[in-house]
Every structure is written in C-alpha cells, then in structure tokens.
Design an enzyme around this catalytic site. Structure first.
Site, PDB file in Angstrom:
ATOM      1  N   ASP A 107      10.700  -4.122  -5.397  1.00 48.36           N
ATOM      2  CA  ASP A 107      11.189  -5.119  -4.440  1.00 48.36           C
ATOM      3  C   ASP A 107      11.746  -4.448  -3.188  1.00 48.36           C
ATOM      4  O   ASP A 107      11.544  -4.918  -2.061  1.00 48.36           O
ATOM      5  CB  ASP A 107      12.267  -5.989  -5.084  1.00 48.36           C
ATOM      6  CG  ASP A 107      11.707  -6.954  -6.118  1.00 48.36           C
ATOM      7  OD1 ASP A 107      10.478  -7.147  -6.146  1.00 48.36           O
ATOM      8  OD2 ASP A 107      12.506  -7.500  -6.909  1.00 48.36           O
ATOM      9  N   GLU A 129       1.684  -7.366  -3.453  1.00 45.47           N
ATOM     10  CA  GLU A 129       1.790  -6.223  -2.546  1.00 45.47           C
ATOM     11  C   GLU A 129       0.887  -6.388  -1.337  1.00 45.47           C
ATOM     12  O   GLU A 129       0.572  -5.421  -0.644  1.00 45.47           O
ATOM     13  CB  GLU A 129       1.423  -4.936  -3.294  1.00 45.47           C
ATOM     14  CG  GLU A 129      -0.024  -4.806  -3.692  1.00 45.47           C
ATOM     15  CD  GLU A 129      -0.379  -5.457  -5.022  1.00 45.47           C
ATOM     16  OE1 GLU A 129      -1.343  -4.990  -5.660  1.00 45.47           O
ATOM     17  OE2 GLU A 129       0.303  -6.415  -5.428  1.00 45.47           O
ATOM     18  N   HIS A 177      10.972  -2.782 -11.291  1.00 43.88           N
ATOM     19  CA  HIS A 177      10.710  -3.864 -10.331  1.00 43.88           C
ATOM     20  C   HIS A 177      11.732  -3.909  -9.202  1.00 43.88           C
ATOM     21  O   HIS A 177      11.411  -4.358  -8.103  1.00 43.88           O
ATOM     22  CB  HIS A 177      10.653  -5.209 -11.059  1.00 43.88           C
ATOM     23  CG  HIS A 177       9.407  -5.384 -11.878  1.00 43.88           C
ATOM     24  ND1 HIS A 177       8.201  -5.741 -11.331  1.00 43.88           N
ATOM     25  CD2 HIS A 177       9.190  -5.217 -13.206  1.00 43.88           C
ATOM     26  CE1 HIS A 177       7.278  -5.801 -12.287  1.00 43.88           C
ATOM     27  NE2 HIS A 177       7.856  -5.494 -13.435  1.00 43.88           N
ATOM     28  N   ASP A 197      -2.740  -3.594   1.817  1.00 40.94           N
ATOM     29  CA  ASP A 197      -2.306  -3.549   0.415  1.00 40.94           C
ATOM     30  C   ASP A 197      -1.540  -2.251   0.155  1.00 40.94           C
ATOM     31  O   ASP A 197      -1.999  -1.173   0.551  1.00 40.94           O
ATOM     32  CB  ASP A 197      -3.512  -3.589  -0.532  1.00 40.94           C
ATOM     33  CG  ASP A 197      -3.891  -5.001  -0.928  1.00 40.94           C
ATOM     34  OD1 ASP A 197      -3.503  -5.943  -0.209  1.00 40.94           O
ATOM     35  OD2 ASP A 197      -4.606  -5.151  -1.941  1.00 40.94           O
ATOM     36  N   ASN A 221       5.549   0.034  -9.888  1.00 42.22           N
ATOM     37  CA  ASN A 221       6.544  -0.794 -10.584  1.00 42.22           C
ATOM     38  C   ASN A 221       6.785  -0.288 -11.999  1.00 42.22           C
ATOM     39  O   ASN A 221       7.922  -0.282 -12.492  1.00 42.22           O
ATOM     40  CB  ASN A 221       6.076  -2.253 -10.631  1.00 42.22           C
ATOM     41  CG  ASN A 221       6.471  -3.033  -9.393  1.00 42.22           C
ATOM     42  OD1 ASN A 221       7.450  -2.699  -8.728  1.00 42.22           O
ATOM     43  ND2 ASN A 221       5.715  -4.054  -9.058  1.00 42.22           N
TER      44      ASN A 221
END
Length: 219
Positions: A60, A86, A56, A43, A51
């Site tokens: 990404d 994630e 975002h 994770d 984020n």
C-alpha cells in the site's frame, strides 16, 4: 460523496470513471481540432510477489509513493489515475507523440531511480509501460487496446521497459533493455471501426483475461 466516486481512496488519484469520461471528451476534441490524445498504461512489476515478500502494508505504501512519482513526472494537465490493483493510466495532454513518449520514459526512469522507503526498508520498484497516440476515427476502445498491447510487449520483453504502439506494432523506447525489437503481439487493423460501445473498464478487463490466458500457455 462526489470525491469518493471519482477518486481512488488509496492514492487520491482519479479512478476509472474519470478516465472513461476524459478519454471520450478528449477524443471528441481530437476529431474536431486534431489535437492528439496519448495514453499510457503503467503496471508495477511483480507486485504480487512484492506483497508476498514485504506484506500488504508495504504494498500500500509503494502504491501511494508510485502515484506521487507519476504525478510529479507529468505535466499539470496530464490526468494520472489508478484503475485497480497495481495498474495506473495516464492521459497525456500533448500535441506530439514524441513529447508523450519522452514523458513515458521519464516516468519509468523516475520510478526506477526512486528510493521507496517503508519502515526503514529501502525498496526497489520498477514499472512496465505501454503507450499509444490517437489516430483518425479511432475510438476510446481502440486507443486503450493499442496501449495495452504495448504494455504487454513491455512485460514480454523483460519488464521495466516502455513500448509505444504506432498503429501497427509495439516499438521499444527504453534503450538497452528490450530483448525483442520490435514486438507485435497482434496487428490492430480495426482502429476506425465499430462504434465505441465498451467503456474503459470493460476493455481493460478483457485484455487482462487474454494476458493471463497467454501467460498460462507459456508456462
């Protein structure tokens, strides 16, 4: 499209469906030829806050770069996949838990030391990792559950850590960072029990719900 059904569009990695198939296939092989199967749950730490802070698009970009580092850190026959958000998982093609543990810590360290760049911003990213190796008569659900317990131990111990579940408890592998030694969220005693009726996604979803509930209680 067959590739779309088996690959994560963001990172190009295999998806849950492939993980489920490969895990069952390799565990069946383990029962026949005793070649163990190791799995890692990975994770990205504090990704939601990341984020919020950077947007975002940055998130990404980091997902794609983390996928690249994980793939680069593993062997040719290791299956690296993204199972949502994630969260990544890796099925390691190794004949010993020691070599699998070494790969787990190597991947964590590689991500910690990577300079993640997005629009001229240099970003620092870490991951928490949990791992486990297959045991006699253990089904896919039992193996995934133990790896996820180890992942939870890494999160509880401060993140950016690797824990390995040895069948009884989660042992920290990352030297100098774990705050609890060892951590045992709960004892897994039913590894040989019920037939494997739950798929990979269902097991992960149930464990995530338990983690969220536990975290809420601690606040």
């Amino acid at each position: 499209d067959t590739s779309e059904a088996r690959n994560d569009p963001q990172t190009g990695l295999a998806n849950r469906r492939v993980v489920d198939e490969q895990l069952r296939e390799r565990l069946a092989g383990f029962q026949l030829n005793q070649v163990p199967v190791s799995i890692l749950m990975v994770d990205i730490d504090h990704f939601r806050e990341f984020n919020n802070d950077y947007g975002h698009q940055a998130g990404d970009a980091v997902l794609t770069q983390v996928a690249h580092v994980l793939r680069r850190s593993m062997g040719e026959n290791d299956l690296v996949s993204r199972i949502g958000g994630e969260e990544f998982t890796i099925i390691i093609d190794s004949n010993s838990s020691e070599s699998a543990q070494t790969l787990a810590e190597h991947a964590r360290r590689e991500i910690e030391q990577t300079d993640f760049v997005f629009e001229d911003q240099h970003l620092h990213v870490t991951v928490s990792v949990g791992g486990a190796e297959s045991q006699e008569k253990e089904n896919a659900s039992g193996l995934v559950k133990r790896a996820d317990v180890a992942l939870y131990a890494s999160k509880s111990a401060g993140r950016n850590i690797v824990h390995w579940h040895d069948g009884k408890q989660s042992i920290p592998l990352t030297q100098g960072q774990a705050t609890r030694t060892p951590v045992s969220a709960f004892q897994v005693t039913d590894t040989a029990a019920p037939p494997d009726t739950k798929d990979f996604g269902t097991v992960c979803s149930e464990l995530r719900q338990r983690l969220v509930a536990f975290t809420s209680e601690k606040r």
